[in-house]
Design a protein around this motif. Structure first.
Motif, PDB file in Angstrom:
ATOM      1  N   UNK A  30      -1.025  -2.410   1.664  1.00  0.00           N
ATOM      2  CA  UNK A  30      -1.338  -2.288   0.235  1.00  0.00           C
ATOM      3  C   UNK A  30      -1.281  -0.851  -0.257  1.00  0.00           C
ATOM      4  N   UNK A  31      -1.638   0.092   0.588  1.00  0.00           N
ATOM      5  CA  UNK A  31      -1.756   1.477   0.122  1.00  0.00           C
ATOM      6  C   UNK A  31      -0.538   2.331   0.461  1.00  0.00           C
ATOM      7  N   UNK A  32       0.537   1.719   0.942  1.00  0.00           N
ATOM      8  CA  UNK A  32       1.733   2.491   1.269  1.00  0.00           C
ATOM      9  C   UNK A  32       2.931   2.018   0.459  1.00  0.00           C
ATOM     10  N   UNK A  33       3.834   2.928   0.191  1.00  0.00           N
ATOM     11  CA  UNK A  33       5.024   2.647  -0.607  1.00  0.00           C
ATOM     12  C   UNK A  33       5.962   1.708   0.137  1.00  0.00           C
ATOM     13  N   UNK A  34       6.512   0.745  -0.565  1.00  0.00           N
ATOM     14  CA  UNK A  34       7.415  -0.223   0.026  1.00  0.00           C
ATOM     15  C   UNK A  34       8.716   0.447   0.502  1.00  0.00           C
ATOM     16  N   UNK A  35       9.070   1.568  -0.100  1.00  0.00           N
ATOM     17  CA  UNK A  35      10.337   2.215   0.232  1.00  0.00           C
ATOM     18  C   UNK A  35      10.178   3.282   1.320  1.00  0.00           C
ATOM     19  N   UNK A  36       9.344   4.295   1.059  1.00  0.00           N
ATOM     20  CA  UNK A  36       9.213   5.411   2.008  1.00  0.00           C
ATOM     21  C   UNK A  36       8.071   5.224   3.006  1.00  0.00           C
ATOM     22  N   UNK A  37       7.195   4.252   2.747  1.00  0.00           N
ATOM     23  CA  UNK A  37       6.071   3.922   3.633  1.00  0.00           C
ATOM     24  C   UNK A  37       5.008   5.019   3.722  1.00  0.00           C
ATOM     25  N   UNK A  38       5.072   5.998   2.816  1.00  0.00           N
ATOM     26  CA  UNK A  38       4.019   7.014   2.736  1.00  0.00           C
ATOM     27  C   UNK A  38       2.809   6.424   2.015  1.00  0.00           C
ATOM     28  N   UNK A  39       1.617   6.891   2.393  1.00  0.00           N
ATOM     29  CA  UNK A  39       0.414   6.418   1.711  1.00  0.00           C
ATOM     30  C   UNK A  39       0.394   6.919   0.274  1.00  0.00           C
ATOM     31  N   UNK A  40      -0.117   6.099  -0.630  1.00  0.00           N
ATOM     32  CA  UNK A  40      -0.218   6.497  -2.026  1.00  0.00           C
ATOM     33  C   UNK A  40      -1.254   7.600  -2.187  1.00  0.00           C
ATOM     34  N   UNK A  41      -1.043   8.447  -3.201  1.00  0.00           N
ATOM     35  CA  UNK A  41      -2.012   9.489  -3.507  1.00  0.00           C
ATOM     36  C   UNK A  41      -2.024   9.729  -5.008  1.00  0.00           C
ATOM     37  N   UNK A  92      -6.990   3.460  -6.087  1.00  0.00           N
ATOM     38  CA  UNK A  92      -8.374   3.552  -5.625  1.00  0.00           C
ATOM     39  C   UNK A  92      -8.507   3.089  -4.178  1.00  0.00           C
ATOM     40  N   UNK A  93      -7.770   2.032  -3.814  1.00  0.00           N
ATOM     41  CA  UNK A  93      -7.804   1.555  -2.431  1.00  0.00           C
ATOM     42  C   UNK A  93      -7.296   2.632  -1.476  1.00  0.00           C
ATOM     43  N   UNK A  94      -6.287   3.380  -1.913  1.00  0.00           N
ATOM     44  CA  UNK A  94      -5.768   4.466  -1.081  1.00  0.00           C
ATOM     45  C   UNK A  94      -6.825   5.541  -0.871  1.00  0.00           C
ATOM     46  N   UNK A 112      -0.688  12.378  -6.456  1.00  0.00           N
ATOM     47  CA  UNK A 112       0.317  13.391  -6.777  1.00  0.00           C
ATOM     48  C   UNK A 112       1.711  12.758  -6.787  1.00  0.00           C
ATOM     49  N   UNK A 113       2.587  13.182  -5.888  1.00  0.00           N
ATOM     50  CA  UNK A 113       3.958  12.684  -5.883  1.00  0.00           C
ATOM     51  C   UNK A 113       4.098  11.236  -5.483  1.00  0.00           C
ATOM     52  N   UNK A 114       3.122  10.747  -4.734  1.00  0.00           N
ATOM     53  CA  UNK A 114       3.191   9.365  -4.256  1.00  0.00           C
ATOM     54  C   UNK A 114       2.227   8.443  -5.020  1.00  0.00           C
ATOM     55  N   UNK A 115       2.089   8.676  -6.303  1.00  0.00           N
ATOM     56  CA  UNK A 115       1.243   7.786  -7.117  1.00  0.00           C
ATOM     57  C   UNK A 115       1.832   6.379  -7.106  1.00  0.00           C
ATOM     58  N   UNK A 116       1.002   5.348  -6.970  1.00  0.00           N
ATOM     59  CA  UNK A 116       1.521   3.975  -6.885  1.00  0.00           C
ATOM     60  C   UNK A 116       1.960   3.428  -8.242  1.00  0.00           C
ATOM     61  N   UNK A 117       3.149   2.862  -8.280  1.00  0.00           N
ATOM     62  CA  UNK A 117       3.666   2.205  -9.474  1.00  0.00           C
ATOM     63  C   UNK A 117       3.799   0.716  -9.180  1.00  0.00           C
ATOM     64  N   UNK A 118       3.415  -0.100 -10.130  1.00  0.00           N
ATOM     65  CA  UNK A 118       3.370  -1.549  -9.924  1.00  0.00           C
ATOM     66  C   UNK A 118       4.675  -2.212 -10.318  1.00  0.00           C
TER      67      UNK A 118
END
Length: 276
Positions: free
Chosen positions: A48-59, A117-119, A61-67
Motif C-alpha cells: 500500500x505504501x510503495x509506488x506501483x512503478x518504482x516500488x519506492x516508499x511514498x513520502x 499517512x499510512x506511509x 516529497x518526490x514520491x508523494x502518492x497519487x491515486x
C-alpha cells in the motif's frame, strides 16, 4: 514563472486532511480491526505504501502518492517521468487498464492522503528513535501535527498551542497512530473544513483547485493571486462535482463487473456439478 513569497511556502502534503471526531459507532469497530490488522500485516502494508512503478516508499516529497482510478497508487516522480517521455497514460500492471495521467494542463491524478499517512505510520514503526522534524533540538518526536505533516517534540507541541498560526492545527500522539485506532486516525473522514493552511492567510477558505504538477490541491483566493497566479486552477465546487460524478460512474462500473463475475462463478459451479 510565479514569484516566490517566503511567507507562503508552508503548504504541506496533508494540507486538507483534517481529523473529524464524528465517526459512526457501528462502523468504528470494524474499521479499527481492519486498520489494526493492516498495520500488523507488513507485506500488505508495504504494498500500500510503495509506488506501483518504482516500488519506492511514498513520502511527502518526490514520491508523494497519487491515486489511480483503479485505487492503486503511483508516485509523483514516476508520473513526471511518464510526462517527460511524452506519454499521457500508464497501464496499471495490477488491473491492466490504461489510465490517463497527463493532460495539456498537467497531471490529472490527485494526491492520496490515506497512503500518505499510512506511509508515515509505517516509517514510525521502523524508526524507533524518531526526532522532531520541525526544530533543530533533536528532541524525541512523540506527536504528529496533521496540518504541518511533521512529527514534533513537546516543545513544538507547546508552540502549536500558543502561536496564532498553529492554534487551529491538529496534533495527535504517535502512540495513537501506532494503535491503529480509527477514531484517532480519522482516515475515513474527509476535510471537515477547507480553510487555507498557509501561514498568514488567516481563515481564508479554499475556493480553487490547483492542477499544476507541484500542487494538485485546493487553494484559497489569496494563493491564486500570489504564489499560484501562473498555475492552472479551477473553481473548487466545479472540480468537486466532476470528481463525484466520476467516482459514481466508476462505482457503477465496478458493481456491474462484480455482477458479471458472480454470474460467471455460478455458471462455472453448475458446470462443475454436472461433469462431476
Amino acid at each position: 514563472m510565479a514569484q516566490k513569497y517566503p511567507t507562503e511556502a508552508i503548504e504541506t502534503s496533508s494540507d486538507f486532511l483534517v481529523f473529524n471526531r464524528d465517526v459512526v459507532p457501528t462502523s468504528t469497530n470494524v474499521a479499527n480491526e481492519d486498520l489494526l490488522g493492516l498495520l500488523e500485516d507488513t507485506e500488505k502494508m508495504k504494498t500500500l505504501i510503495s509506488c506501483r512503478i518504482c516500488h519506492e516508499n511514498f513520502d511527502r516529497d518526490g514520491h508523494r502518492p497519487l491515486l489511480l482510478p483503479c485505487l492503486d497508487g503511483i508516485c509523483k516522480m514516476c508520473t513526471l517521468n511518464i510526462q517527460a517521455v511524452g506519454k499521457t497514460s500508464y497501464e496499471c500492471e495490477k488491473c491492466l487498464t490504461e489510465h490517463i495521467c497527463i493532460q495539456e494542463d498537467g497531471v490529472t491524478l490527485q494526491i492520496d492522503p490515506t497512503r500518505e499517512l499510512l506511509a508515515e505510520i509505517y516509517r514510525l514503526t521502523q524508526e524507533c528513535n524518531m526526532v522532531c522534524e520541525m526544530c533543530r533540538n533533536q528532541q524525541p518526536a512523540l506527536h504528529r501535527c496533521i496540518n504541518c505533516s511533521h512529527f514534533i517534540c513537546m516543545d513544538c507541541v507547546k508552540l502549536h498551542s500558543t502561536l496564532t498560526p498553529f492554534i487551529s492545527h491538529v496534533v495527535v500522539e504517535t502512540k495513537c497512530l501506532l494503535k491503529g485506532r480509527m477514531e484517532d486516525l480519522k482516515l475515513l473522514s474527509s476535510a471537515s473544513t477547507k480553510q487555507c493552511p498557509v501561514t498568514g492567510h488567516g481563515k481564508e477558505s479554499a475556493t480553487f483547485f490547483c492542477f499544476s504538477t507541484s500542487c494538485i490541491k485546493p487553494i484559497c483566493t489569496r494563493c491564486a493571486l500570489t504564489s499560484h497566479k501562473d498555475h492552472n486552477f479551477r473553481d473548487l465546487s466545479e472540480v468537486e462535482k466532476e470528481s463525484k460524478t466520476k467516482v459514481q460512474h466508476q462505482i457503477t462500473d465496478i458493481l456491474s463487473k462484480a455482477d458479471q463475475a458472480c454470474v460467471s462463478i455460478t455458471r462455472l459451479s453448475d458446470f462443475t456439478r454436472k461433469v462431476s
